[in-house]
Enzyme design. Structure first.
Site, PDB file in Angstrom:
ATOM      1  N   ASP A  44      -6.550  -5.536  -4.612  1.00 43.79           N
ATOM      2  CA  ASP A  44      -6.403  -4.119  -4.254  1.00 43.79           C
ATOM      3  C   ASP A  44      -5.132  -3.499  -4.845  1.00 43.79           C
ATOM      4  O   ASP A  44      -5.064  -2.294  -5.091  1.00 43.79           O
ATOM      5  CB  ASP A  44      -6.341  -3.928  -2.732  1.00 43.79           C
ATOM      6  N   ASP A  80       0.806  -1.227   0.000  1.00 44.27           N
ATOM      7  CA  ASP A  80       0.000   0.000   0.000  1.00 44.27           C
ATOM      8  C   ASP A  80       0.836   1.272   0.000  1.00 44.27           C
ATOM      9  O   ASP A  80       0.279   2.377   0.110  1.00 44.27           O
ATOM     10  CB  ASP A  80      -0.997  -0.017   1.166  1.00 44.27           C
TER      11      ASP A  80
HETATM   12  N1  GLY Z   1      -7.215  -2.282   0.597  1.00 42.20           N
HETATM   13  C1  GLY Z   1      -7.880  -2.757   1.742  1.00 42.20           C
HETATM   14  C2  GLY Z   1      -9.344  -2.620   1.648  1.00 42.20           C
HETATM   15  O1  GLY Z   1      -9.893  -2.266   0.602  1.00 42.20           O
HETATM   16  O2  GLY Z   1      -9.998  -2.868   2.651  1.00 42.20           O
END
Ligand code: GLY
Length: 385
Positions: free
Chosen positions: A169, A109
């Protein structure tokens, strides 16, 4: 594209209600909330999700802190008011410290974290130091790439064999890498992002164009192992936010690579999602549910709306393009009418009824800071900004 008739009717009905005046007056309300939060949050960050509809304050950790910084940059972009710039720049110092300390850095992230804070700072204010910091974060991110399997490891220690997996994600973290190649002229970031995106498309999409949340590989051989969920209802269901990330993420990879396969997938992924929208166009937290008492995930609607508008730029078929734009506008209208917290309540969040993780019993039916961020982005996109 094959979307059921009722959904099409609802999309066009809701979309018509979203006038320019309605968007600008909603933005006024949104800015009032942001103004209140600047004082409240200042050099801290709101937690990922609220608790009883109030955000607790945290230091700079986890994957979500940059969404608040990103909201400040969007507010600055829209108003050109320096108060938003000053507040966002305060956070750049925090992102620098986080980099120097490598604090909570074992994560893919870094894309969200350093794009929304530092790349935005560079794009909006020519901040060269923020640009350098974002490139350093990109260096860290490509360090998570696994040759065996050709993917960026999502979570955890890079040497942890039990964490040998990607997640859907991560498609949203790739723009940091594509951008880093553009500004440095070094193709290594682009190549890593492109390889990861291709692997994701290969493993994460099921035959019906629903998606797995996460996918494991064999750490010794890189062979495909299995798809499972972390935040969805079950390993075989389709987590709504994952599907929203997939629509937006494929469009973003197309934007930088012009590989048409991303948009071929994009239409099918969007079709799957749109056909599972309930009456008010805001999905349940997992797309296995299409009616009943389960919680909605308003953040997925906001992400999908942004993703559809981004995608529409790359779609040639005018009827599909039109459907994408109207679906996005319809969802934004419904979020505004039915989910926006509203000024009288004086709350720090924007859109209610988001779900962080139902299996983890975390942030269920609360505000989420990424839901708020994407709602603001979607409003600006609906204004053609
Ligand atoms: N990227 C983590 C979520 O969408 O909860």
């Amino acid at each position: 594209m094959n979307i059921n008739k009722n959904t099409i009717e609802r999309i066009y009905k809701e979309s018509e209600l979203l006038t320019k005046e309605k968007i600008t007056s909603t933005l006024k309300t949104v800015l009032e909330t942001i103004d209140m939060n600047i004082t409240k949050f200042w050099d801290k960050f709101p937690d990922a999700a609220s608790n009883d509809l109030e955000y607790n304050l945290t230091d700079n950790h986890g994957w979500t802190t940059s969404f608040w910084t990103g909201m400040l940059w969007l507010a600055y972009y829209y108003t050109k008011d320096d108060k938003y710039k000053e507040a966002a720049e305060k956070h750049i110092e925090s992102f620098r410290k986080r980099y120097e300390d490598r604090y909570d850095f074992e994560t893919h992230d870094l894309g969200f974290l350093y794009s929304l804070s530092c790349v935005s700072a560079y794009k909006l204010t020519n901040d060269e130091a923020a640009k350098d910091l974002a490139i350093k974060a990109a260096d860290e991110l490509i360090g998570r790439f696994k040759e065996k399997g050709q993917f960026i490891q999502a979570w955890g220690d890079k040497n942890d064999r039990t964490a040998y997996r990607l997640i859907i994600d991560c498609m949203m973290n790739l723009p940091l890498l594509y951008w880093a190649s553009e500004v440095t002229g070094d193709s290594k970031y682009y190549n890593t992002a492109y390889a990861h995106a291709k692997t994701t498309m290969d493993v994460i999409i099921r035959d019906d164009y629903s998606t797995y949340h996460t996918f494991y590989f064999d750490p010794d051989t890189g062979e495909k192992d299995k798809g499972i969920t972390a935040q969805g209802y079950s390993d075989s269901s389709c987590w709504a936010r994952g599907q929203a990330w997939s629509v937006y993420g494929t469009a973003l990879s197309y934007r930088y690579t012009h590989d048409s396969s991303f948009m071929e997938h994009n239409e099918k992924l969007a079709e799957y999602f749109l056909n599972r929208l309930p009456e008010d166009l805001v999905p349940y937290w997992d797309l296995i549910f299409t009616d009943g008492n389960e919680e909605r995930d308003s953040s997925s609607a906001a992400i999908l709306a942004c993703g559809l508008i981004e995608s529409a730029d790359y779609i040639e078929d005018s009827s599909i393009k039109e459907l994408y734009i109207n679906a996005a506008r319809g969802m934004v209208n419904s979020l505004t009418d039915n989910y926006l917290s509203g000024k009288p309540e004086g709350r720090s969040g924007l859109i209610k009824h988001s779900v962080y993780s139902k299996p983890g019993n975390n942030g269920v039916d609360e505000f989420s800071i990424w839901g708020d961020y994407y709602y603001l982005e979607a409003l600006l996109r609906c204004l053609d900004m």
